[in-house]
Structure formats: C-alpha cells, structure tokens
Design an enzyme around this catalytic site. Sequence first.
Site, mmCIF file in Angstrom:
data_model
loop_
_atom_site.group_PDB
_atom_site.id
_atom_site.type_symbol
_atom_site.label_atom_id
_atom_site.label_comp_id
_atom_site.label_asym_id
_atom_site.label_seq_id
_atom_site.Cartn_x
_atom_site.Cartn_y
_atom_site.Cartn_z
ATOM 1 C CG HIS A 368 -2.516 -0.722 1.085
ATOM 2 N ND1 HIS A 368 -3.434 -0.235 0.231
ATOM 3 C CD2 HIS A 368 -2.425 -2.078 1.676
ATOM 4 C CE1 HIS A 368 -4.448 -1.710 0.707
ATOM 5 N NE2 HIS A 368 -3.507 -2.435 0.689
ATOM 6 C CE LYS A 559 -7.242 13.937 -0.652
ATOM 7 N NZ LYS A 559 -7.388 12.669 -1.086
ATOM 8 N NE ARG A 560 -5.520 9.899 9.798
ATOM 9 C CZ ARG A 560 -5.227 8.955 11.068
ATOM 10 N NH1 ARG A 560 -5.942 7.536 10.526
ATOM 11 N NH2 ARG A 560 -4.358 8.996 11.140
ATOM 12 C CE LYS A 565 -3.429 10.764 2.668
ATOM 13 N NZ LYS A 565 -3.768 10.622 1.051
ATOM 14 C CB THR A 667 -10.889 4.821 -2.239
ATOM 15 O OG1 THR A 667 -10.072 5.296 -0.804
ATOM 16 C CG2 THR A 667 -9.598 3.771 -2.924
ATOM 17 C CE LYS A 671 -14.055 6.260 -0.273
ATOM 18 N NZ LYS A 671 -13.629 6.654 1.067
HETATM 19 C C1 LIG Z 1 -12.163 7.014 1.174
HETATM 20 C C2 LIG Z 1 -11.941 7.260 2.857
HETATM 21 C C3 LIG Z 1 -9.875 7.425 3.243
HETATM 22 C C4 LIG Z 1 -9.479 7.771 1.688
HETATM 23 O O1 LIG Z 1 -9.227 8.444 1.326
HETATM 24 P P1 LIG Z 1 -7.521 9.335 0.391
HETATM 25 O O2 LIG Z 1 -8.003 10.611 -0.622
HETATM 26 O O3 LIG Z 1 -7.765 8.538 -0.748
HETATM 27 O O4 LIG Z 1 -6.627 9.359 1.222
HETATM 28 C C5 LIG Z 1 -10.148 7.680 4.181
HETATM 29 N N1 LIG Z 1 -11.139 8.555 5.503
HETATM 30 C C6 LIG Z 1 -12.228 8.067 4.840
HETATM 31 C C7 LIG Z 1 -14.025 7.555 5.781
HETATM 32 C C8 LIG Z 1 -12.536 7.735 3.545
HETATM 33 O O5 LIG Z 1 -14.450 7.239 3.638
#
Ligand SMILES: *Cc1c(COP(=O)(O)O)cnc(C)c1O
Length: 824
Positions: A368, A559-560, A565, A667, A671
């Site tokens: 990952h 995101k985190r 990032k 991911t 979305k």
């Molecule tokens: C999809 C998702 C992530 C991952 O987000 P990235 O932008 O790909 O880092 C993190 N936290 C939650 C709650 C998510 O639904």
Amino acid sequence: MAIADILHELEHHPRPCDKEGLKKSIRDALIHQAGKDPLEATPRDWLEAVSYAIRERLIERRMFTQRLFNREHVKRVYYLSMEYLIGRMLINSLLNLGFYEACREALSEMGVDLLGIAELEPDAALGNGGLGRLAACILDSMASQCMPGYGYGIRYEYGMFQQQIENGQQIEHPDNWLRYGNNWEFPRPEKIYRVRFYGRVVTHRDNGNLRHHWQDCEEVIAMAYDHPTPGYGNKNVNNLRLWAAKSTRDFDLNYFNEGDYIGAIQKKAESETISMVLYPNDATAIGRELRLKQEYFFVSASIQDVLDHHEEMGYRITELPDKVALQLNDTHPAIAVAELMRLLLDKYQLPWMSAWEITKAVFGYTNHTLLPEALETWPVEVMERVLPRHMQIIYDINFHFLNEVRHTFPGDTEVIKRLSIIDEEHGRQVRMAHLAVVGSHKINGVAALHTKLLESTLFHDFYRLWPERFVSITNGITPRLWLHQANPALCALISEHIGRDWVMDLSQLRALESFADDPKCREEFRAVKEANKRRLADLVLERTGIRIDPNAMFDVQVKRIHEYKRQLLNILHVIAFYNRIRRGEAGDQTKRVVLFGGKAAPSYVRAKQVIRLINDVADLINHDPMVNDRLKVVFFPNYDVSAATVIIPAADLSEQISTAGMEASGTGNMKLALNGALTIGTLDGANVEIRDAVGEENMFIFGLTAEEVAETRARGYRPRECYQENAELKEVLNMIGSGFFTPDDPARYGDLVDDLLNNDAFLVLADFAAYVQAQEQVDALYTDREDWTRRAMLNTARMGYFSIDRTVQQYAEEVWGVVPECWI
Ligand SMILES: *Cc1c(COP(=O)(O)O)cnc(C)c1O
C-alpha cells in the site's frame, strides 16, 4: 422436531421480508430483545429493534450461503486485514438486502423515522483511512459478486479516535463505539483459539527429524465475533470474523486458587488489552510490542480457524492451495507466512519443501505504500522474545531464499544485503515486506504508477528475481455505498435514464455521456448537486457554526492529514486567493467554500500544526468583511465514513494534490469524481488512470510528475529559490511566518515556514505556481456553469472502471483462483 424438519422450516419459511413481516419482527425485537415497552421506547430502542430484525434475516441467508459453499466444495479466499473502516450498517444492509422501502414503511406506520434512527448508529471505525476502507469495500464486493470470501480482523474495543476541534486544535477522544452494544454481531464463545507469546523453543530428534516445541508461553484466547455481510441484489451473505482477546485465566481456575484473586483479575485485564484499541497511525509503522502482539494475535487465530475448517471439510493438508487463498492487506498480517509454516512443520509435520510450496501458493500480498516510515520492521531481539519459534522459521526461510538469490546473482554480495529478510545495517531488523514478498506467489501494487514504482524502486531486486510475481490491481470503491447510498438523488436521475443495472455493472454509466450534451439533463444534474450542497451546508452549520452559501463552488480536500497529501499547498493557495480578493485582483465573481476534513495521528506534530493553521486562517478570512462571502474556509471536524457520505456528493472540486510518486492509489479521488466533482490533482496514484478514463480536458492536472520529483530531488532542491522568484508565494509565507493570522502568538508557525524554505521534503513550493495557475483555470471554468456541469457529468459517466467489483474480479482471476457461487 427433528433436524430435517428444522432445516425444512428454515428453507421454506424464512423470515418474511415484506412490510408486515418486518413490522412484526421489529415489534417483537423491541419487546423481547431490547425489553422495552413500546409506549416508552426511545429512538435508540427502535434502532436496536430494527437491527435485530435485520440481523435475523442476515443470519438465515448466511447459513444457506455457508451450506452452499460447503456442498460445492468451493475454494475460499480469506482477507487478512488489521483494519476495516466500515461506517454504519443499517441503511447499507437494507439497501443491499433490498428491503429499504419495506422497512421504511413498516417503521413509519409505527411512527418511527428510519433515517432519523439510522443517524444514531455509531460508525464502525476499525480503521485509519484508505487501507481500512478498501478492506470494507472488498467485503461488500465479494458478497455482492457471490465470491466465497471471508474477512478476518480484530474487534477493537475502541476504534479510530473521535476528533474534536478546540481553539483550532485537534483533541482526541476515545471512540467507545460499543457503549450501547453491537446489535449486528454474533458472539461465538465456542469459537476460541489459544494464541501463544514468549516462552522458548525446545528441539529434539524424532526418527532423524528435528521436532520443535514452543514451551513456557503466555497464552491468550481469541474469541470470534461474526458480522454477516450481505451482497447487493442477491441472497448471499458472507462473514467478517473479528477476534477479541480473552484471558485464559477465565478458563484456568488454578490462578484463582492460588489466593491472589485481585492479581489474577489484573492479569486477566492485561491480556485482554491486546484487542483494546486501534493504533491511530496512518502510513506510519509503530514499533511497539503491543502492536506486534495484535498482529500475531489475529493472524494466528485466523489461520487456526482456516485450517480447522479445512480439516472439517475432510480435505488433506496438501490440498490447501486448491481450497484456500490468503490475502495480506499490507504487511500488518505478514507474520502469517511464518505462522502457516509453523503449523505445517510442527503440527502437520510436513517436510520443509512441501510446507514452503504450500505457503507460497496460498499467499498474496498487497503493498500500500512506498513511504519509508510506513515500512514495518521489527527488531530481531523483539521478534525472538515475543515469537521465538517464528524467528527461527524466518531465519530458515531467509537461508533458503538467499541461496536462491546467490544462484541467480552469483558473487553479488550487495544484492544479498539488499534482499535479505534481515536488515543487518540498522541494528538487525526483520523486514516484514520482504517476508511478505518471499512468502507470496503474487505481489500487487494498488495503481498502475504505484506498481511501476514498486518494480523500479522499493522491490526492484525482487522484480529482477521474480518478475512473474508482480501484478498491478488498481483500487476501486463500492458503488453501493459511494453512489447508491450516499447520493440517492443522483441515483434516481441516473436510473431514470439508463435503468438500475449500473449498481452491479458500473461501466454502464458510460451511457450517460450523451446526456451531458442535453441542456435539460444538465439542469437536472445541477439541481441534484445543489440539493446535496444544501444538505452539506446544513450539516456544516450544525457542526461548526459556519454558514456557507450553497451557490458557491465547494472545493473539498477530505483525507487523513499528512505532509505528503499537502493540505499545506491548499491552504497556501487559499491565502493567495484571499490576498487577491483584498487587492481587488480576484477577477470574476466566483465564490468559493474551501472545506477540509481529516484526522492527524495524535503523535504527528506537523500534521496537527497544519490543522491549527487551517483553523487560524479560516478564523481570520471568515470574519474579514472585505471578503464578504467570496471565500469561506471550513475545517469539518471528525471526518469519517458517515461524514464522507454527506460531503462527497456535495463537492464541486476534488483536491488530489499529493507530491507525485507518494500516494499509492487514493480512493477518495474515485468517490469524488464518481459523484461529479472535477479533480484538481497531480499525476499521482490512481489520478493517472482517472485522467485516462475521464479525459485530461475534464480535470485540472498540474505540477511535477513522479519522474520530475525524483530529478528535482537528485539535482538538489532549493525551495528558497521558489520563494525568491514568486512574489505571491513570498507574501503568503511572510504572512504565516510573521503572525498575520496569529497576532497573539506571532511565532506560532515560524518553524513551519523555516522548514518550507530550507527543506520542503514534499515539494510544496516547487508546485505552488503551477497549482495557483490550475486554480485560475478552475475559477474560469466555474463561471461557465453549463460547461462545468457537462464536464462533471462526463466524470460520472466515465468512472465505471473504478468500481471495486472490477478490482475484486482481478484479484479473483490473477491472485486467488476463486470463482463466484450464488444461491437463488
Ligand atoms: C475513502 C476514505 C479515505 C481515503 O481517502 P484518500 O483521499 O484516498 O486518502 C479516508 N477516510 C475515509 C473516511 C474515507 O471514506
């Protein structure tokens, strides 16, 4: 009643799934399970009752699915993951099972609002971010596609912490998600396994064979909790089995008879801490002994369970690869390679070579991340003490492996050092990624670029050795949650035009392309987005007290919080935009709401500082009368799956701006694009493939490529030069560094600005100018709502490839060798 009659009854008279049947079950559960007088029932009591009613139906289907798999002697895949970021169960279960409407009406006739009580369910947040959410999406997909797939993990007593913002700063609160019980799970007090730690290994000779006994150990009991997971539009229900640690002292009266009653209870509590809490670190390895014990605890219980079932089915141990595939979600469960070897050698007494061939044939490993701080290593000393037999086996695996390396690269001692499972240069460490690669027949990256980088950098020597083991399987997301459930208005619109089959075949969305040119359809699409934005605006007001205008562009980075990032890059642009507004240079009338959401690891000082900076900047900008609503900045607290389902459908712009080469896949990017947000992003992770799918003209790509990032670093990157050359950047950094946003504490961000000027490990300054330029294009396009909407619709129409169902099909074909088996 004989067993046969019971089975007949179950098969021919399962719990009814119509409104009246549900109503009766809910009423019965309220009275007889929850024990509540309907006259006094609270919304939470109704939630409990309805969960029980649904669980009854889930478990019946689970039994049939299980019996079908047994009867057909299918090969099964077991997904081993330390994390499952699931979210809430109720609405998802109802939609997958197909009785959402029936249940809504049943409740409504009893005076209860389904969506109202659904909000009371706590998120099952047994994960940090993308990695845990991927595991949850894979479970949904395996069930929806009738794959014989099982999840294994840990039933943490406390999941991901709850984030609160106080005075602009993140405060962590424990996530006591089981406070009101968990009405979805089935505890299995009879499904228990002993898991051992510490002790020593005694060796003796038996007919010329060396035999090993692991003795004088501490023991913990792993107890199963089952979580039935329904597929969409079929009757299959799969299982997620989570392990909780229980003390053996419950089972061992001697400890109590020794007279130290209190001491015995205390020992019991200590062993139960193993499954107490999820480590809240995203993309960072934690070298704590308790973490290693968590990893081994759930791996050992899971593999014992798998082998028990294999035996119960009457299969021979040598048939394991025909019946079992085990997938490692990152290296967290990589000790499974040594654990399976241990059982094959010491319990089943197989010779080394057959044990090793079996092991390699069953394991697959998903990498990952390339981030060095995320690569797990354990000091040999710790491994030897906690898992002495496993350390011996790892040495033996390494011995055989390095012989193979010597054979392939004769005389190359450097390659031996680089490939060895034991890192000898940093104080003798076990490299878990190497153990995972050596013990697996397939290794996959999670996006095309990521796999390419794995092959050319982190695992380059392995790739030279075994190129056939490497495959690329781009991540995906489940359309059931991220479109069907999260965006009902858009779903209705889509289904009106192209029918409902897209939920299980997302590539059908392509048929929407032609509607993008129809002004009436664009109007409808825009109306859906605006409704979603109003819904989010209400939630933002409720959670933050900030009023945002649904007519503004919603610019979203959720995101985190992590340096790679680059939330920092985003906030630098926010400040630059603010300066342009103040100077009257901001041009057109585009209004923006910039929304951030995400948690920082509690010990990640810089990430927490970024949260504080965002809030400090927001506070000043949101209260500056000169800005007058042209720009609003929001930090949405406690970003989790439930928040994501409201935020994502309301986004216009998706921020995917990581330093190229550092985000494995992402991911969140999928979305957002699926829900009709345009992406502003770097050519990183799956952004590259999203560009290929939706078209470069329908995104805003900017910045250095992964190759250029590597070149820039190799040349000797001097961030201060960017600062000197760019007046706007200079002004922004001077404002932060001199305390413009923090007049009561002007030095607050001095070290942060210094670091940007002197190090800037994530090339924020190098990409600043290109980012600002891309944002200007965003602004320009947003003034043309028709064109913007057309491109947004094309994003939705062209994102079908990123369905998790495609991902799971690839795993099934390229790694696992399992096939679907449905019961009707
Ligand atoms: C999809 C998702 C992530 C991952 O987000 P990235 O932008 O790909 O880092 C993190 N936290 C939650 C709650 C998510 O639904």
